[in-house]
Design a protein around this motif. Structure first.
Motif: not given
Length: 604
Positions: A99-106, A108-114
């Motif tokens: 879903t769109k909410a799950a995509q946004e959450k993913a 954000e997690k990718a940015k934090k990991k980077g």
């Protein structure tokens, strides 16, 4: 059979699990994966096989007839119990759409990991929240044993009882007793610092002023209308010189004067012209002012910051009858233009400028040389003013008005005494505000010994003056000078000694004894130590007052104000900023404006 994707109602839990990607298929796959890892491979088969339904002969036939429809219905509803053991390469193993909410959450997690920069592969898949280890397992923080248990100290190896103050060893593992914890530099009994409270924003206060509003006259109504429609008044014709000054003040409040509507104030018969804000007049417009008013003898322009050398050169030819010039802010005019103007106007009697940083000693020399009949001189906020100017100014024995307030550097006291020796006997107004080197000595040797007809004195912001010195000066000023038989100086009518915080009761009583009967304007703003008894003397002795500023005189209260209102019958304006003893019952009087009553302030 209808192929429409229609399904019946589902519970909230079922809908939530479906949106989160949790279906019987994923649950069965996870369970099968776990069993395979443990070495127990289950034997999967369709739930509608012949063994389950007890019809072995029609096994294949029943499958062919019922399986496709059932599978289609199960896939549409999200439950596919017959396909739990589909091979991995079937479409059922494809990743579900987020879903769109799950995509946004993913994202954000990718940015934090980077940002962490842990060097992991970009292609690593996100951990399964159901099979991943808990955060506490990764933190490495030791688990504190229960209070009351016996533990061995990681440093001294002695047993101690665990309390709520027990601290973990650093580096670990283990825990420290209280003694070892203190020796390591940490205080186990120290209370955690309470979070700092955020300061509340400062309150914005509006101080109420008591202004007397009277019924407007017909003339004032007309002036307000003209002010609002200043661009359309050329057709009105002659308005009259009586109201012209009021119109000029009114339009200066909102800076409405422009080269187009300035012609309202121009007339070939004008001899005096005062404009209080000419910010919008260009150099060309200021040149036109002189051309359209050729008979001017007195000109005053405030806020003339756009005036330059070309304007002053034009005035040298266009205003031959000019005898008095007052300018505020001509900081673009250079020294050669001033010198040429003085040479073209030898009949100049008044030269008053404020804030002109290019006016230098050569300009002063030219002014003294060409304008020998000068009686008014103002060099206020002139940066280049120094003691060398005194050698020229002391020869101007005809001066009656002298204003040298707020220079960049104060003149020395010796130079000012010398100046008063040359021009003091003819001065009626003297302003030396901001000369921080002036002391009580100048009062006695400069003013008392030389001034004979002074009626206005301003010594604001002169911090070296003392209460005793000012009191002694006014007490002795009324007596004749010991060196000659010249008459003593008459009482003052205007006095400004504001922003001198060292002055107090003794100085005020001496001032009122010398000049109280004639004072019309008195400013003692900042005399915070003045007593209530001395402030009561204002009402008793200064009955001719029109304007009074007693701001920051802390002893002003309702009773002092009532005495001033009752006995000073001619007073029109009183300023009481900083007088916090005044209450909401501050006395008021008809036709008297009171500014700064803090008891009536409104918090916004």
């Amino acid at each position: 059979m209808s192929r429409n994707n229609v399904r019946g109602p589902t519970s909230a839990l079922t809908e939530f699990l479906r949106e989160s990607g949790i279906t019987p298929t994923t649950i069965a796959r996870r369970r099968a994966t776990g069993d395979a890892a443990n070495g127990n491979q289950p034997v999967a088969g369709p739930s509608n096989s012949a063994q389950n339904i007890g019809d072995g002969e029609n096994n294949g036939e029943g499958d062919e007839q019922t399986t496709p429809r059932r599978r289609a219905r199960n896939r549409r509803s999200g439950y596919d119990s017959d396909d739990l053991d589909e091979p991995e390469d079937t479409p059922a193993t494809k990743k579900r759409k987020l879903t769109k909410a799950a995509q946004e959450k993913a994202k954000e997690k990718a940015k934090k990991k980077g940002k962490k920069g842990d060097g992991g592969d970009d292609g690593d898949e996100e951990e399964d929240p159901y099979t991943a280890l808990s955060k506490s397992a990764w933190s490495g923080a030791p688990v504190k044993p229960p209070v009351g248990n016996l533990e061995k100290c990681a440093k001294c190896e002695k047993e101690f009882t665990v309390t709520k103050y027990t601290m973990a060893a650093n580096p670990g593992p283990g825990f420290l007793c209280h003694k070892c914890a203190k020796e390591s530099g940490a205080d186990p009994f120290k209370k955690p610092a309470s979070p700092r409270k955020r300061k509340a924003p400062a309150e914005k206060r509006t101080v109420v002023n008591f202004e007397q509003s009277r019924f407007p006259t017909l003339a004032s109504l007309c002036i307000n209308i003209i002010t609002r429609h200043i661009d359309d008044v050329e057709a009105l014709g002659d308005i009259g010189n009586i109201n012209m000054d009021q119109i000029a003040k009114a339009i200066s409040k909102n800076r409405s004067l422009t080269p187009e509507n300035a012609h309202l104030f121009y007339d070939v018969q004008n001899t005096t012209l005062t404009l209080y804000d000419v910010t919008n007049l260009t150099p060309l417009g200021l040149c036109a002012l002189a051309s359209l008013n050729p008979n001017l003898t007195s000109l005053r322009l405030d806020k003339c910051g756009r005036m330059d050398n070309t304007v002053l050169s034009s005035w040298s030819n266009s205003l031959p009858s000019l005898t008095r010039l007052e300018l505020v802010g001509p900081f673009l005019v250079r020294a050669p233009a001033w010198q040429s103007f003085f040479a073209s106007h030898p009949s100049l009697t008044g030269f008053l400028i404020t804030h002109s940083p290019r006016f230098d000693l050569e300009c002063m020399t030219a002014l003294r040389k060409h304008c020998t009949g000068l009686t008014e001189l103002r060099l206020r906020e002139v940066q280049k003013l120094d003691d060398e100017f005194v050698d020229i100014m002391k020869k101007m024995t005809g001066l009656t008005y002298l204003d040298l307030g707020y220079p960049e550097s104060s003149l020395s006291e010796e130079a000012l005494v010398e100046l008063m020796t040359g021009v003091g006997q003819g001065l009626t107004h003297l302003d030396l505000s901001g000369h921080v080197l002036v002391t009580d000595t100048f009062l006695m040797e400069g003013i008392k010994a030389q001034a004979r007809v002074l009626t206005g004195l301003a010594l604001a912001n002169v911090p070296l003056l003392t209460d005793e010195g000012v009191a002694e000066f006014f007490d002795a000023w009324a007596m004749k000078c010991e060196s000659d038989e010249l008459p003593s100086n008459p009482p003052l009518t205007t006095l400004d000694l504001s922003r001198n915080t060292t002055l107090s009761s003794s100085a005020l009583i001496a001032i009122l004894s010398h000049s109280g009967a004639t004072l019309t304007h008195l400013n003692i703003n900042g005399w915070k130590g003045t007593s209530e008894e001395s402030l009561n003397q204002i009402a008793a002795r200064a009955k001719e007052l029109r304007s009074l500023d007693v701001g920051w005189c802390r002893e002003i209260d309702n009773f002092v104000m009532k005495a001033i209102m009752d006995k000073c019958e001619k007073v029109k304006e009183v300023k009481v900023f900083g007088c916090n003893r005044l209450t909401e019952h501050c006395p008021r009087k008809r036709n008297v404006n009171i500014y700064g009553v803090e008891a009536h302030m409104q918090v916004v």
